[in-house]
Design a protein around this motif. Sequence first.
Motif, short mmCIF file in Angstrom:
data_model
loop_
_atom_site.label_atom_id
_atom_site.label_comp_id
_atom_site.label_asym_id
_atom_site.label_seq_id
_atom_site.Cartn_x
_atom_site.Cartn_y
_atom_site.Cartn_z
N GLY A 14 41.29 -35.37 -41.28
CA GLY A 14 40.66 -34.81 -42.68
C GLY A 14 39.30 -34.67 -42.38
O GLY A 14 38.70 -33.51 -42.77
N ASP A 240 43.01 -18.77 -43.99
CA ASP A 240 42.89 -20.09 -44.71
C ASP A 240 41.39 -20.55 -44.94
O ASP A 240 41.05 -20.90 -46.03
CB ASP A 240 43.60 -21.08 -43.84
CG ASP A 240 44.84 -21.00 -44.18
OD1 ASP A 240 45.45 -20.34 -45.19
OD2 ASP A 240 45.72 -21.77 -43.51
N LEU A 244 39.84 -21.54 -48.49
CA LEU A 244 39.17 -22.72 -48.69
C LEU A 244 37.74 -22.88 -49.01
O LEU A 244 37.46 -23.50 -49.82
CB LEU A 244 39.41 -23.63 -47.49
CG LEU A 244 41.04 -24.19 -47.33
CD1 LEU A 244 41.06 -24.92 -46.05
CD2 LEU A 244 41.39 -25.05 -48.58
N ILE A 267 37.46 -31.45 -50.48
CA ILE A 267 38.75 -30.79 -50.25
C ILE A 267 39.23 -31.07 -48.85
O ILE A 267 40.37 -31.00 -48.63
CB ILE A 267 38.27 -29.26 -50.57
CG1 ILE A 267 37.75 -29.17 -52.09
CG2 ILE A 267 39.55 -28.27 -50.28
CD1 ILE A 267 38.60 -28.76 -52.88
N SER A 270 40.92 -34.30 -48.63
CA SER A 270 42.18 -34.35 -49.44
C SER A 270 43.29 -33.28 -48.80
O SER A 270 44.54 -33.83 -48.82
CB SER A 270 42.09 -34.12 -50.95
OG SER A 270 41.31 -33.03 -51.08
N ASP A 271 42.77 -32.05 -48.28
CA ASP A 271 43.78 -31.27 -47.60
C ASP A 271 44.48 -31.83 -46.66
O ASP A 271 45.76 -31.98 -46.21
CB ASP A 271 43.00 -29.90 -47.49
CG ASP A 271 43.98 -28.92 -46.94
OD1 ASP A 271 44.94 -28.69 -47.74
OD2 ASP A 271 43.93 -28.42 -45.84
N SER A 275 48.25 -32.98 -46.64
CA SER A 275 49.36 -32.27 -45.67
C SER A 275 49.99 -33.12 -44.75
O SER A 275 51.02 -32.80 -44.37
CB SER A 275 48.53 -31.50 -44.57
OG SER A 275 47.70 -30.48 -45.51
N PRO A 280 52.87 -29.07 -46.72
CA PRO A 280 51.57 -28.50 -46.64
C PRO A 280 51.51 -27.33 -47.67
O PRO A 280 50.45 -26.97 -48.40
CB PRO A 280 51.37 -27.80 -45.10
CG PRO A 280 52.45 -28.46 -44.44
CD PRO A 280 53.30 -29.11 -45.39
N ALA A 283 50.95 -28.72 -50.88
CA ALA A 283 49.36 -29.13 -51.03
C ALA A 283 48.43 -27.98 -51.46
O ALA A 283 47.59 -27.80 -52.31
CB ALA A 283 48.80 -29.80 -49.63
N LYS A 284 49.01 -26.81 -50.95
CA LYS A 284 48.13 -25.65 -51.02
C LYS A 284 48.26 -24.95 -52.65
O LYS A 284 47.28 -24.66 -53.33
CB LYS A 284 48.51 -24.46 -50.26
CG LYS A 284 47.87 -24.40 -48.66
CD LYS A 284 48.08 -23.35 -48.06
CE LYS A 284 47.83 -23.45 -46.34
NZ LYS A 284 48.53 -22.68 -45.52
N ALA A 287 46.43 -27.21 -54.80
CA ALA A 287 44.77 -26.97 -54.67
C ALA A 287 44.59 -25.73 -55.22
O ALA A 287 43.37 -25.60 -55.83
CB ALA A 287 44.36 -27.04 -52.99
N THR A 288 45.09 -24.65 -54.93
CA THR A 288 44.94 -23.28 -55.56
C THR A 288 44.92 -23.20 -56.89
O THR A 288 43.99 -22.79 -57.59
CB THR A 288 45.85 -22.34 -55.00
OG1 THR A 288 46.19 -22.66 -53.50
CG2 THR A 288 45.19 -20.82 -54.85
#
Lengths: 308, 314
Positions: A14, A240, A244, A267, A270-271, A275, A280, A283-284, A287-288
Motif C-alpha cells: 500500500g 486507474d 484514483l 487512499i 487502504s486501496d 485489495s 479488488p 474495494a473499487k 471507494a468510488t
Amino acid sequence: MEFGPHLLLASLEGAVSAAVLALTAMGLSIVFGVMRIVNVAHGEFFMLGAVLAWWIASMIGAHPAVGFVVAIVIAPLAVGVIAAVADKVILQRIGYDPERTIVATIGLLYILQQAALMTFGPDARPVTPPFNQRIDLPWFEFTKNGLGLFWPWGLSITSYKLFVVLAAILILTGVWLLMTRTRFGLIMRATQQDREMSQAFGVPVDNVFAYVFGLGAALAAIGAVLVVPVQQAHYLMGHDPLLLSFIVVIIGGLGSLPGTVIAAVLIGMSDGIISVFFSPTLAKIVATMAVAMVLVFRPQGLVGKAAS
Amino acid sequence: MTREQKSLWLHAAVVLVLGALYFVLPEYHAGNLARIMVLAVYAMGYNLLFGYTGLLSLGHAMFFAAGMYGFGLAVNHGGLPAGAAVLIGIAATLVVSVVVGFLALRTRDVAFMIVMLMFAQTGYLIILYFGEFTRGDEGFVVQQAQRGLFGFDLSAQGIRYWAALILFSACLLGIAKGVNSRFGKALVAVRENEERARMLGYDTHRLKFLAVVLSGVLSGAAGAAYGLLFGYIGSTFATVQYSIFPLLWVLLGGAGTTLGPFVGVLFMFYLIDLSSFLTDAYMFIAGIALLLLTMFAPKGIVGQIRASRVPWLP
C-alpha cells in the motif's frame, strides 16, 4: 501467513501505491489549484511517462540503472513539454472555460491513448528495475522467553520498492519547496489567488499556466517512471491513476496540497490493504461510491474548511 | 407559416425520408441506419439534459446500461416476454435516475460532472462484480426466440428497421413538442440563467430534477431497445466511453437542437465506419473530433446552420 505479517505486507504494498498516487494526484491538484480546470487527460500523461520510460530503457540497452536514470530525467521532461504545448495550442484558445476544457481534455485523452496503441501496441511491456534486492522482514511472537523475532516465509520487500517510497517523499518535498520558497512558486500562488491582479502586476499569466500544466503532467510522468519497473507499461494504464487521483484530490479538498498528500496516503494504503483482503472490484466500488458521497455531502473535501 | 408549423413539417419530412430510405438503401446501410436511429434516441435523451437544461453529465452510460441490463436480465433470468422486459428496463432506469438525480443535483458545475462520472463508474463495477448473472466483460446474447414483440420477430432485418423508426419518430416528435411547451422553455431558461429563472419564480431545482429523470428514462429506453433489437448485452455499454459518445454526438450535431443528436450520430457513425480501413484505433478519430469541435465549432452542425442560414431551425 498469519494475519499480522499479512497486514504488514499489505501495508508495504500500500505504501508503494500511495507514494506513486501522491505524485500523480499532486500534479492534478496543482493544475486544479492554480488554473481552476479539471484535466481529464492527466492519466494519459501518466501512461505516456511509463511508455517513454520503456522506450528509453530499451533504446539504451546498457545496464538497467543507466536506462532508468536517463528515463527518469527525460520522460517527465518530454511529457511536460507535450502538456505545455497542448495547453498553449488547445486550452488557451478556449479560454479555460471549465466545461469546454473538460471536453477538450477528453479529446486529448483519447488522442494520446490511441496514439500509444498505434505506436507502442496493445501489449504490456516490462522495464527492468535498476536494482532489486529482496529484503526479508522479521515479525515478532511471544514465546516462553518473552518477545522473539522470526522471519515468516514470504514477508519481504524489494529494495526498489523502498526506493520508490523514498523518491516520492523527496520529490514531494521538492515540490513543496518550489511552491513556498521560490520566486516561481510565489508567482504561481499569486496567479492562484487572483488571476487578473497578477496580470496587472506584470505576471505573464499565459506562460505561467503553460508551465503549471507542464509541471502537473511531469509529476504524473515521474510517478509512472517510478512504478513501471514494478508494474508493466500498457496503453490503458492511465485509467486507474486518473480515477484514483480524482478521488484523492476530492477527498483532500480541491486544490489543497497538504490535503492531497494526506488523502493520497489514506487512499493508497487502504486501496492496497483492502485489495489484499477483499475483492479488488468490491474495494473499487466502495471507494468510488464513497467519493461520490463526499462530493455530494461535503464538497469542500474531508480536510478542507467549509466555504464561508 | 409559423415557426411551429415549419418545424412540424421538417420533422415529418425527416421521418418520411427515413421511411423511404429503407426501400432504397442496400441491406448493410439499412442495418446501420437502424442502429443509428436507436443510438439517436440515446443522444436525444442526453441532449435534453445537456443541450436544453445546460447540465453536462459524464455518466449517462449508467442510464443506457440500466435499461439494457434491466431488459436483458429480465428476459434471460426472469424468463419474461420481451414487452414486459422492456418495461422493466425502463422502470430500472427510472429508479436509477431518481436516486442519482436526487443526490447529484446537490452539486453543480464541475462537481456535478465528476459525481455523475463516479456513479457511472460504480454502476460499471457493479455489473462486473455480479459477473455470475451479467457475464461481466463477455456479456450475453438474447436469443432470437426471446425477441418477439406483438407477434413480430424483432431480430429480422426489416422489422427491426421499422421498430427503430417508430421509436425514433415517437421520441423526435415528442421532444419537438416538449421543448416548445412551457416546461421546455423553462428548461432553456435554467440553461441560460439559473439565478434569473429562480428569481422569476421557477423552482429550478425541480426543473433540473425532472430533466435528469426524463433524460435518464429516454436513455434507458434506448438501452432496452438496443438490447431488444440487436440482441447483445455487454458491460462495454456501461463504460466511460459510452458516456462520452452521447456528448460527442450532441456536440457534433448541435446541442439544444431537435435534429442535432440524429445528425451527430449519423456523421460520427460513418466517420468511424469509413476510417476503419485506415486504423483500428477508432477512438483516435473520436478524440480528434471532440477536440476540433470544442475549439472551432462549439455550436455543432445544426447549430451552425441555424446561426448562419436558417434562424427558424428547431
